[in-house]
Design a protein around this motif. Structure first.
Motif, PDB file in Angstrom:
ATOM      1  N   TYR A 388       0.833  -1.197   0.000  1.00  0.00           N
ATOM      2  CA  TYR A 388       0.000   0.000   0.000  1.00  0.00           C
ATOM      3  C   TYR A 388       0.876   1.259   0.000  1.00  0.00           C
ATOM      4  O   TYR A 388       0.588   2.236  -0.713  1.00  0.00           O
ATOM      5  CB  TYR A 388      -0.930   0.026   1.217  1.00  0.00           C
ATOM      6  N   LEU A 389       1.930   1.251   0.815  1.00  0.00           N
ATOM      7  CA  LEU A 389       2.842   2.388   0.843  1.00  0.00           C
ATOM      8  C   LEU A 389       3.542   2.546  -0.509  1.00  0.00           C
ATOM      9  O   LEU A 389       3.725   3.671  -1.002  1.00  0.00           O
ATOM     10  CB  LEU A 389       3.876   2.213   1.958  1.00  0.00           C
ATOM     11  N   GLY A 390       3.950   1.433  -1.118  1.00  0.00           N
ATOM     12  CA  GLY A 390       4.583   1.497  -2.425  1.00  0.00           C
ATOM     13  C   GLY A 390       3.674   2.109  -3.475  1.00  0.00           C
ATOM     14  O   GLY A 390       4.086   2.967  -4.266  1.00  0.00           O
ATOM     15  N   ALA A 391       2.408   1.681  -3.499  1.00  0.00           N
ATOM     16  CA  ALA A 391       1.454   2.232  -4.464  1.00  0.00           C
ATOM     17  C   ALA A 391       1.238   3.722  -4.240  1.00  0.00           C
ATOM     18  O   ALA A 391       1.218   4.522  -5.189  1.00  0.00           O
ATOM     19  CB  ALA A 391       0.132   1.479  -4.360  1.00  0.00           C
ATOM     20  N   ALA A 392       1.086   4.129  -2.984  1.00  0.00           N
ATOM     21  CA  ALA A 392       0.869   5.545  -2.677  1.00  0.00           C
ATOM     22  C   ALA A 392       2.050   6.392  -3.131  1.00  0.00           C
ATOM     23  O   ALA A 392       1.863   7.513  -3.649  1.00  0.00           O
ATOM     24  CB  ALA A 392       0.642   5.719  -1.174  1.00  0.00           C
ATOM     25  N   SER A 393       3.264   5.894  -2.976  1.00  0.00           N
ATOM     26  CA  SER A 393       4.452   6.640  -3.393  1.00  0.00           C
ATOM     27  C   SER A 393       4.497   6.817  -4.901  1.00  0.00           C
ATOM     28  O   SER A 393       4.905   7.881  -5.404  1.00  0.00           O
ATOM     29  CB  SER A 393       5.716   5.932  -2.908  1.00  0.00           C
ATOM     30  N   ALA A 394       4.084   5.796  -5.650  1.00  0.00           N
ATOM     31  CA  ALA A 394       4.020   5.930  -7.108  1.00  0.00           C
ATOM     32  C   ALA A 394       3.000   6.988  -7.511  1.00  0.00           C
ATOM     33  O   ALA A 394       3.249   7.828  -8.388  1.00  0.00           O
ATOM     34  CB  ALA A 394       3.680   4.588  -7.743  1.00  0.00           C
ATOM     35  N   PHE A 395       1.840   6.983  -6.863  1.00  0.00           N
ATOM     36  CA  PHE A 395       0.791   7.941  -7.213  1.00  0.00           C
ATOM     37  C   PHE A 395       1.211   9.384  -6.914  1.00  0.00           C
ATOM     38  O   PHE A 395       0.968  10.293  -7.721  1.00  0.00           O
ATOM     39  CB  PHE A 395      -0.497   7.615  -6.455  1.00  0.00           C
ATOM     40  N   THR A 396       1.842   9.618  -5.764  1.00  0.00           N
ATOM     41  CA  THR A 396       2.259  10.984  -5.434  1.00  0.00           C
ATOM     42  C   THR A 396       3.389  11.458  -6.350  1.00  0.00           C
ATOM     43  O   THR A 396       3.454  12.634  -6.707  1.00  0.00           O
ATOM     44  CB  THR A 396       2.690  11.094  -3.962  1.00  0.00           C
ATOM     45  N   GLY A 397       4.271  10.540  -6.743  1.00  0.00           N
ATOM     46  CA  GLY A 397       5.330  10.909  -7.672  1.00  0.00           C
ATOM     47  C   GLY A 397       4.782  11.316  -9.033  1.00  0.00           C
ATOM     48  O   GLY A 397       5.208  12.321  -9.625  1.00  0.00           O
ATOM     49  N   VAL A 398       3.828  10.543  -9.538  1.00  0.00           N
ATOM     50  CA  VAL A 398       3.195  10.855 -10.817  1.00  0.00           C
ATOM     51  C   VAL A 398       2.465  12.192 -10.738  1.00  0.00           C
ATOM     52  O   VAL A 398       2.526  13.022 -11.665  1.00  0.00           O
ATOM     53  CB  VAL A 398       2.219   9.717 -11.208  1.00  0.00           C
ATOM     54  N   ALA A 399       1.786  12.431  -9.638  1.00  0.00           N
ATOM     55  CA  ALA A 399       1.044  13.686  -9.475  1.00  0.00           C
ATOM     56  C   ALA A 399       1.988  14.887  -9.466  1.00  0.00           C
ATOM     57  O   ALA A 399       1.703  15.930 -10.085  1.00  0.00           O
ATOM     58  CB  ALA A 399       0.224  13.645  -8.185  1.00  0.00           C
ATOM     59  N   ALA A 400       3.124  14.769  -8.787  1.00  0.00           N
ATOM     60  CA  ALA A 400       4.090  15.866  -8.748  1.00  0.00           C
ATOM     61  C   ALA A 400       4.663  16.139 -10.136  1.00  0.00           C
ATOM     62  O   ALA A 400       4.785  17.305 -10.560  1.00  0.00           O
ATOM     63  CB  ALA A 400       5.213  15.532  -7.768  1.00  0.00           C
ATOM     64  N   PHE A 401       5.006  15.095 -10.860  1.00  0.00           N
ATOM     65  CA  PHE A 401       5.589  15.240 -12.200  1.00  0.00           C
ATOM     66  C   PHE A 401       4.606  15.924 -13.151  1.00  0.00           C
ATOM     67  O   PHE A 401       4.945  16.900 -13.834  1.00  0.00           O
ATOM     68  CB  PHE A 401       5.977  13.855 -12.712  1.00  0.00           C
ATOM     69  N   ALA A 402       3.386  15.411 -13.193  1.00  0.00           N
ATOM     70  CA  ALA A 402       2.372  15.996 -14.076  1.00  0.00           C
ATOM     71  C   ALA A 402       2.040  17.425 -13.660  1.00  0.00           C
ATOM     72  O   ALA A 402       1.833  18.303 -14.513  1.00  0.00           O
ATOM     73  CB  ALA A 402       1.111  15.133 -14.070  1.00  0.00           C
ATOM     74  N   GLY A 403       2.000  17.686 -12.364  1.00  0.00           N
ATOM     75  CA  GLY A 403       1.672  19.017 -11.886  1.00  0.00           C
ATOM     76  C   GLY A 403       2.707  20.049 -12.299  1.00  0.00           C
ATOM     77  O   GLY A 403       2.361  21.161 -12.734  1.00  0.00           O
ATOM     78  N   ILE A 404       3.991  19.709 -12.175  1.00  0.00           N
ATOM     79  CA  ILE A 404       5.051  20.649 -12.558  1.00  0.00           C
ATOM     80  C   ILE A 404       5.014  20.919 -14.060  1.00  0.00           C
ATOM     81  O   ILE A 404       5.120  22.079 -14.504  1.00  0.00           O
ATOM     82  CB  ILE A 404       6.426  20.104 -12.127  1.00  0.00           C
ATOM     83  N   LEU A 405       4.873  19.867 -14.865  1.00  0.00           N
ATOM     84  CA  LEU A 405       4.823  20.059 -16.320  1.00  0.00           C
ATOM     85  C   LEU A 405       3.596  20.876 -16.735  1.00  0.00           C
ATOM     86  O   LEU A 405       3.676  21.709 -17.640  1.00  0.00           O
ATOM     87  CB  LEU A 405       4.832  18.705 -17.032  1.00  0.00           C
ATOM     88  N   THR A 406       2.487  20.638 -16.082  1.00  0.00           N
ATOM     89  CA  THR A 406       1.278  21.406 -16.393  1.00  0.00           C
ATOM     90  C   THR A 406       1.440  22.871 -15.998  1.00  0.00           C
ATOM     91  O   THR A 406       1.036  23.790 -16.737  1.00  0.00           O
ATOM     92  CB  THR A 406       0.059  20.796 -15.679  1.00  0.00           C
ATOM     93  N   TYR A 407       2.055  23.118 -14.856  1.00  0.00           N
ATOM     94  CA  TYR A 407       2.297  24.492 -14.407  1.00  0.00           C
ATOM     95  C   TYR A 407       3.193  25.248 -15.388  1.00  0.00           C
ATOM     96  O   TYR A 407       2.960  26.432 -15.683  1.00  0.00           O
ATOM     97  CB  TYR A 407       2.938  24.457 -13.017  1.00  0.00           C
TER      98      TYR A 407
END
Length: 417
Positions: A388-407
């Protein structure tokens, strides 16, 4: 020497390095059952390797860009051969941690400099394809390492396993000595410091730092989940006939799908841009990791067998776990060549070893801390929480990456690179 011949020799070094890493990963549940580490020491079984790797990255990055990469690579391969000769002498948990730390030094030296040479020799227009092919050799070794480790240990014990590792590493050493030209593309100063603040590298590291937790936890705990006793939260395959081989089959599924897909997905990232592949691969990895603890329920719901020819009594979770680990390989094959090519693109002409050094350094905090968290979760909460912790870390990493590129680039941010 032609670039093609040099690349083939370097692919062999990637093969040898991965063969050793995965062999030890496959035997990790065996060592856990034999040496019985608890809590912090259990976490150090993985973290001893990654701590040593973290301490090795900066000096190796500097030496690789400042001096002849070929010489540094030969030193790493020679050290690796010596370390594999020490493993049969391990007799306690802390001696295992120490020798595994030495393995981390050797693997980082050979792996980082070998990859830097691959990225340097690859054509700009085919860098993702070349890196994907290099990674395919690494995953072919991972399959061979996991399967041979299980088969050789079940029949002949540790001496045969580590004798094979010494032989393969020496063959790679000789191939580099014979076919790779001395490297004259040296740089002045400390390129790693400049590349660490490169805008593109900072953006990809926003993802990679978090994704390291996901991959370290999942890759380390899938064989532990498969191999350790059910009373400790695992599936207990090591108790079966040829149990180490059963764990090896689970591991090989992820390596096999990754090996098949990486040259193709790397080529797609050369033609269609890299950021989308990082995003989709990371997201898919998190989704699949989330499902791993439910493999016993999936197997029972589907009425799958619990007893298998050759292996004996396993569990209905065996086939679902093999399938999910294969899906993890596909997910990672989408991300990895695109991500690696981004680092090689930015390091080209500036210090490619340092660019990959930044890539490695960003990975290390998560790789060091994640197994300690995994050991604590396994002992105090339950092994399923590691995934569960591993999955959550993947999701937050993807969100940060997409958020910076979108910004920075607007709605089409993921298509900007």
């Amino acid at each position: 020497m032609t670039a093609r011949r040099q690349l083939q020799a370097l692919f062999l070094t990637r093969f040898a390095t991965a063969f050793g890493i995965v062999t030890l990963l496959t035997l990790l549940p065996t060592y856990i059952d034999l040496l019985d580490p608890q809590g912090f020491v259990l976490g150090m079984f993985a973290t001893g390797l990654t701590l040593a790797q973290a301490g090795t990255v900066i000096p190796v990055s500097y030496l690789g860009d400042r001096f002849d990469k070929r010489t540094v690579l030969l030193v790493g391969l020679g050290l690796a051969a010596a370390v594999y000769g020490l493993f049969p002498l391990v007799s306690s948990s802390w001696s295992f941690v120490f020798v595994r730390g030495l393995q981390g030094v050797a693997a980082t030296t050979a792996g980082l400099v070998g990859l830097a040479l691959v990225g340097q020799l690859a054509r700009d227009s085919a860098r993702g394809t070349t890196i994907g092919t290099s990674n395919a050799w690494r995953f072919a070794a991972a399959i061979g390492g996991s399967l041979s480790a299980g088969l050789l240990y079940d029949r002949f014990g540790f001496d045969a396993v580590f004798g094979l590792l010494v032989a393969i590493t020496l063959v790679a050493f000789l191939a580099v000595l014979a076919f790779v030209d001395p490297d004259e593309t040296t740089t002045e100063g400390f390129a790693l410091a400049d590349l660490a603040v490169n805008r593109r590298i900072l953006t990809i590291t926003s993802f990679r730092a978090q994704y390291a937790v996901a991959v370290t936890l999942v890759r380390t705990w899938v064989p532990i989940f498969a191999g350790v006793a059910a009373a400790r939260g695992g599936l207990g395959y090591n108790a079966a006939i040829n149990g180490a081989t059963a764990v090896a089959v689970v591991l090989a599924a992820e390596k096999f799908t990754n090996m098949l897909c990486q040259p193709y997905t790397g080529g797609l990232s050369d033609r269609q841009g890299r950021a989308r592949f990082v995003f989709v691969g990371g997201l898919a990895y998190g989704v699949v990791a989330l499902v791993v603890p439910f493999t016993p329920a999936i197997g029972a719901a589907l009425g799958l067998p619990a007893v298998f020819p050759y292996f004996g009594d396993l569990s209905p979770a065996f086939l679902p776990l093999v399938a999910l680990n294969g899906l993890l390989g596909i997910a990672d094959s989408i991300r990895e060549p695109a991500s690696m090519a981004l680092f090689a693109d930015e390091g080209s002409g500036k210090g490619v070893a340092s660019s990959f050094g930044v890539r490695d350094l960003v990975w290390r905090p998560g790789a060091v801390l994640a197994p300690l968290a995994g050991g604590w979760l396994t002992t105090n909460v339950g092994m399923e929480w590691v995934f569960y912790l591993g999955a959550a870390s993947a999701f937050t990493g993807v969100a940060a990456f997409a958020g910076i590129l979108t910004y920075r680039h607007g709605r089409s941010g993921l298509g900007a690179w």
